[in-house]
Enzyme design. Structure first.
Site, PDB file in Angstrom:
ATOM      1  N   GLU A 159       9.446 -15.651  -8.796  1.00 27.23           N
ATOM      2  CA  GLU A 159       8.831 -14.333  -8.620  1.00 27.23           C
ATOM      3  C   GLU A 159       8.354 -13.736  -9.937  1.00 27.23           C
ATOM      4  OE1 GLU A 159      10.747 -11.798  -4.970  1.00 27.23           O
ATOM      5  OE2 GLU A 159      12.105 -12.236  -6.615  1.00 27.23           O
ATOM      6  N   HIS A 212      18.588 -37.200  -1.479  1.00 25.24           N
ATOM      7  CA  HIS A 212      17.680 -37.417  -0.347  1.00 25.24           C
ATOM      8  C   HIS A 212      16.256 -36.968  -0.666  1.00 25.24           C
ATOM      9  CE1 HIS A 212      21.023 -38.643   2.062  1.00 25.24           C
ATOM     10  NE2 HIS A 212      21.657 -37.503   1.820  1.00 25.24           N
ATOM     11  N   ASN A 239      -2.407   2.584   5.581  1.00 26.51           N
ATOM     12  CA  ASN A 239      -1.482   1.472   5.334  1.00 26.51           C
ATOM     13  C   ASN A 239      -1.328   0.717   6.651  1.00 26.51           C
ATOM     14  OD1 ASN A 239      -1.029   2.472   2.823  1.00 26.51           O
ATOM     15  ND2 ASN A 239       1.130   3.014   3.148  1.00 26.51           N
ATOM     16  N   GLY A 240      -1.179  -0.606   6.565  1.00 24.78           N
ATOM     17  CA  GLY A 240      -0.970  -1.389   7.781  1.00 24.78           C
ATOM     18  C   GLY A 240      -2.136  -2.328   8.028  1.00 24.78           C
ATOM     19  N   LYS A 264       6.875  -4.627  -3.082  1.00 29.02           N
ATOM     20  CA  LYS A 264       8.284  -4.269  -2.927  1.00 29.02           C
ATOM     21  C   LYS A 264       8.650  -4.064  -1.464  1.00 29.02           C
ATOM     22  CE  LYS A 264      12.254  -3.072  -4.539  1.00 29.02           C
ATOM     23  NZ  LYS A 264      13.039  -4.215  -5.027  1.00 29.02           N
ATOM     24  N   GLU A 309      18.512 -17.965  -4.296  1.00 32.74           N
ATOM     25  CA  GLU A 309      18.150 -16.658  -4.842  1.00 32.74           C
ATOM     26  C   GLU A 309      17.773 -16.779  -6.326  1.00 32.74           C
ATOM     27  OE1 GLU A 309      17.321 -13.912  -3.741  1.00 32.74           O
ATOM     28  OE2 GLU A 309      17.597 -12.535  -5.413  1.00 32.74           O
ATOM     29  N   ARG A 364       5.747  -0.684  -5.945  1.00 31.91           N
ATOM     30  CA  ARG A 364       5.666  -1.466  -4.707  1.00 31.91           C
ATOM     31  C   ARG A 364       4.672  -2.613  -4.813  1.00 31.91           C
ATOM     32  NH1 ARG A 364       6.798   1.109   0.297  1.00 31.91           N
ATOM     33  NH2 ARG A 364       8.440   2.577  -0.131  1.00 31.91           N
ATOM     34  N   TRP A 414      -2.913  -2.836  -1.539  1.00 36.82           N
ATOM     35  CA  TRP A 414      -2.495  -4.226  -1.755  1.00 36.82           C
ATOM     36  C   TRP A 414      -3.329  -5.044  -0.784  1.00 36.82           C
ATOM     37  CZ3 TRP A 414       0.334  -8.000   1.116  1.00 36.82           C
ATOM     38  CH2 TRP A 414       0.885  -9.023   0.337  1.00 36.82           C
ATOM     39  N   CYS A 426       0.810  -1.219   0.000  1.00 36.83           N
ATOM     40  CA  CYS A 426       0.000   0.000   0.000  1.00 36.83           C
ATOM     41  C   CYS A 426       0.846   1.273   0.000  1.00 36.83           C
ATOM     42  CB  CYS A 426      -0.878   0.035   1.241  1.00 36.83           C
ATOM     43  SG  CYS A 426      -1.942  -1.389   1.396  1.00 36.83           S
ATOM     44  N   LYS A 471      14.135 -15.727  -7.806  1.00 35.89           N
ATOM     45  CA  LYS A 471      13.943 -14.789  -8.924  1.00 35.89           C
ATOM     46  C   LYS A 471      13.071 -15.412  -9.997  1.00 35.89           C
ATOM     47  CE  LYS A 471      14.786 -11.837  -7.594  1.00 35.89           C
ATOM     48  NZ  LYS A 471      15.419 -11.433  -6.384  1.00 35.89           N
TER      49      LYS A 471
HETATM   50  C1  G6P Z   1       9.543  -8.290  -0.471  1.00 36.12           C
HETATM   51  C2  G6P Z   1      10.302  -7.912  -1.718  1.00 36.12           C
HETATM   52  C3  G6P Z   1      11.585  -8.719  -1.805  1.00 36.12           C
HETATM   53  C4  G6P Z   1      12.406  -8.521  -0.535  1.00 36.12           C
HETATM   54  C5  G6P Z   1      11.592  -8.840   0.718  1.00 36.12           C
HETATM   55  C6  G6P Z   1      12.305  -8.370   1.962  1.00 36.12           C
HETATM   56  O1  G6P Z   1       9.064  -9.583  -0.565  1.00 36.12           O
HETATM   57  O2  G6P Z   1       9.521  -8.151  -2.876  1.00 36.12           O
HETATM   58  O3  G6P Z   1      12.336  -8.292  -2.916  1.00 36.12           O
HETATM   59  O4  G6P Z   1      13.515  -9.350  -0.592  1.00 36.12           O
HETATM   60  O5  G6P Z   1      10.351  -8.146   0.687  1.00 36.12           O
HETATM   61  O6  G6P Z   1      12.354  -6.976   1.939  1.00 36.12           O
HETATM   62  P1  G6P Z   1      13.475  -6.078   2.562  1.00 36.12           P
HETATM   63  O7  G6P Z   1      13.086  -4.679   2.161  1.00 36.12           O
HETATM   64  O8  G6P Z   1      13.408  -6.267   4.036  1.00 36.12           O
HETATM   65  O9  G6P Z   1      14.772  -6.489   1.975  1.00 36.12           O
END
Ligand code: G6P
Length: 609
Positions: A489, A505, A99-100, A604, A482, A27, A75, A2, A486
């Protein structure tokens, strides 16, 4: 996640609000809305499921205008994405955006329904607007009604509230969700992120936990959680502009991948000499605290958590310091045993992740030696609330899938680990070796981004796939994680990562000719072991895609595609091998036609639990 924008000016603020929302689009959100108050003080609400552009179309069709306004990107948490659930929400003469998450929304809803309030949405937010309305009466100002409400609300909120009865006031409050005030000349603004306002001001006041503010065109007054008038400093921020422009790139993610040589150099700048890390560049307090560190607890979420996992290898190897790494949403709800001398380290690109922040706050009573954050946003909550902070210099990252923020986190973590290792017996020779590798990093990064066309070609093999397996060993295992993150995502392909030694395993049962297996294979001490694991894949007909240095001795053959990457020092491998994996997921996403910069359901900056 949000976003909030608000403005109070002597001109029509519609354009300012929409531009602010556009800057927050990255975001992640699913609906948008605005409330404008014109010269007659009437509140005009417009809301729309979908993109800011849809809201804009609605607004231009009936040319709504206002000198005061609040706007929001939502969101969904409570209630599906829809016009009704979008903010602002209104109760009589009052409207607000939030927000929140309000935790006691259910009981408040029942209470308010008992008083005759009718709810039109499924949101927790609508409870807040009715609550403020129920607390307002003649003789009580809007800001006082908001303050009263904050005493009843439980949970996290950033609120921006307008009232038909006080058309020259914007009231706002924050607890657990960020909110800044933008200072202009005869006009003032609010936003959940300064970037939303960089087109109108570069001066900001960061509200603190529990603050309530009354914003007028000619003045701002802030009260703290005790209700006492306080003066919060005005910060001058610059540099948010170029981040919101894609330049010659098709997507922000692509731009951010290619910015990595520049931003890793920026993260190193001023922090290393020719043969050593400049510990004093980590801050005056670092020199006092680091010698006392006997153990490290790293906390983070998502991509930042993977950075923490890499750092554990470095810390234990170079500094001989035990290190635990845990996702914040788990750590915060677990009984913890904190040994004396444990440094609490949070890692976050946004500095506002609710779980990480909660873990930090909770840690304050648990006897940690001190807290430190590795963060990309100056003045963010994590930076302000940690005793030490080491900034990554990635610049604003717009693509939801983190790229340059991750590699700069690794660079900052490597500096931190070397600094700690120096205190714990790392030889000057070894330090010089590690630092000389770091000097080569920007140039090597450039060479790794140069793999773009070969990786693009490789990505074609993934266009029709629904699953993928990533393998790595040792410090490359988090990089495999990672890479898998990616891919899922942004291309929505189901991807898992395993330490290659664990293959037998379980995951080996999934391997057949339809399963692409991506391997991170630098020329390190685990290479021979990794090669045996790969034989296990080939023997089951699995398709291997190996990212390896020429010295690792891999050759492409039937079922094995080798993407040869430039030779590099071992200490840099996790940072560098990340790049072709980022490129791979980017190109696969292009083939799949997904929304690369704003993947579905993701945000984000995750400011709710
Ligand atoms: C969200 C973002 C990710 C990020 C994660 C942690 O899921 O989409 O890209 O890694 O939050 O966020 P931070 O700001 O704490 O790194």
């Amino acid at each position: 996640m949000c976003g909030i924008v608000g403005a109070l000016a002597q001109r029509n603020v519609t354009g300012i609000l929409l531009e602010g929302l556009r800057r927050l689009e990255y975001r992640g959100y699913d609906s948008a809305g605005v409330c404008l108050s014109g010269s007659n003080g009437q509140l005009q609400l417009r809301k729309s499921q979908g993109k800011v552009a849809d809201l804009e179309a609605k607004l231009s069709s009936d040319s709504a205008e206002g000198y005061v306004g609040i706007a929001h990107t939502r969101w969904a948490t409570h209630g599906v994405p829809s016009d009704e659930n979008a903010h602002p929400h209104q109760s009589g003469h009052i409207a607000l955006v939030h927000n929140g998450i309000i935790e006691n929304h259910q009981e408040l809803r029942t209470e308010l329904e008992g008083k005759g309030y009718r709810f039109e949405s499924d949101t927790d937010t609508e409870v807040v607007v009715h609550l403020i309305h129920s607390l307002s009466h003649k003789g009580r100002s809007l800001v006082d009604s908001v303050t009263e409400a904050t005493r009843i609300l439980e949970g996290a909120y950033a609120l921006a509230v307008v009232s038909q009865d006080e058309p020259d006031v914007l009231a706002c409050a924050r607890l657990g969700s960020p909110l800044v005030l933008g200072v202009g000349i005869e006009e003032n603004f609010i936003a959940s992120d300064p970037m939303a306002l960089s087109q109108v001001t570069d001066r900001f006041i960061f509200l603190e936990e529990g603050d309530v503010a009354e914003v007028r065109r000619n003045g701002i007054s802030v009260r703290d959680h005790k209700g006492e008038e306080v003066s919060r400093p005005v910060h001058k921020l610059t540099g948010g502009h170029e981040a919101t422009d894609k330049g010659r790139y098709r997507h922000f993610m692509q731009k951010e991948i290619f910015e990595q040589p520049k931003v890793v150099a920026a993260t190193l700048a001023g922090r290393i000499a020719e043969r050593s890390v400049l510990t004093q560049a980590l801050g005056a307090r670092a020199q006092e605290i680091l010698p006392k560190v006997e153990q490290v607890q790293i906390v983070a979420c998502g991509t930042s958590y993977h950075a923490g996992m890499v750092a554990r290898y470095w810390l234990e190897d170079w500094a001989g310091i035990p290190c635990s790494v845990e996702v914040a949403s788990e750590l915060r709800y677990r009984k913890k045993v904190v040994r004396p001398g444990t440094l609490f380290v949070s890692i976050s690109q946004s500095g506002e992740t609710a779980d990480t922040l909660a873990a930090l706050r909770q840690g304050k009573d648990l006897g940690y030696l001190a807290s430190m954050t590795i963060c990309n946003v100056p003045n963010s909550s994590l930076v302000r609330e940690s005793e030490l902070s080491l900034m990554t210099e990635a610049g604003p990252e717009i693509g939801v899938a983190s790229t340059k923020a991750f590699t700069t986190q690794l660079v900052a973590l490597q500096l931190f680990c070397i600094a700690l290792a120096k205190i714990n017996g790392l030889s000057a020779e070894r330090e010089a070796e590690l630092v000389s590798a770091l000097h080569q990093l920007p140039q090597l990064m450039e060479m790794f981004t140069g793999l773009d066309s070969v990786v693009k070609h490789t990505s074609e093999a993934f266009a029709e796939k629904n699953h993928a397996l990533f393998l790595g060993r040792g410090v490359e295992f988090p990089i495999a994680l990672e890479g898998a993150l990616k891919l899922k995502e942004i291309s929505y392909i189901h991807a898992e990562a395993y330490p290659a030694g664990e293959l037998k395993h379980g995951p080996l049962a999934l391997v057949d000719s339809d399963m692409p297996v991506i391997v991170v294979a630098p020329n390190d001490e685990l290479l021979e072991k990794l090669k045996s694991n790969l034989q296990e894949v080939r023997a089951r007909g699995g398709q291997l895609f190996v990212f390896a240095s020429p010295r690792a001795g891999f050759a492409s053959e039937e079922g094995v595609t080798v993407v040869e990457v430039p030779d590099s020092p071992e200490s840099l491998a996790p940072i560098l091998y990340t790049v072709p994996l980022q490129l791979l997921s980017y190109h696969v996403a292009l083939l799949k036609g997904t929304d690369v910069d704003q993947p579905r359901n993701l945000a984000k900056s995750v400011t709710v639990e």
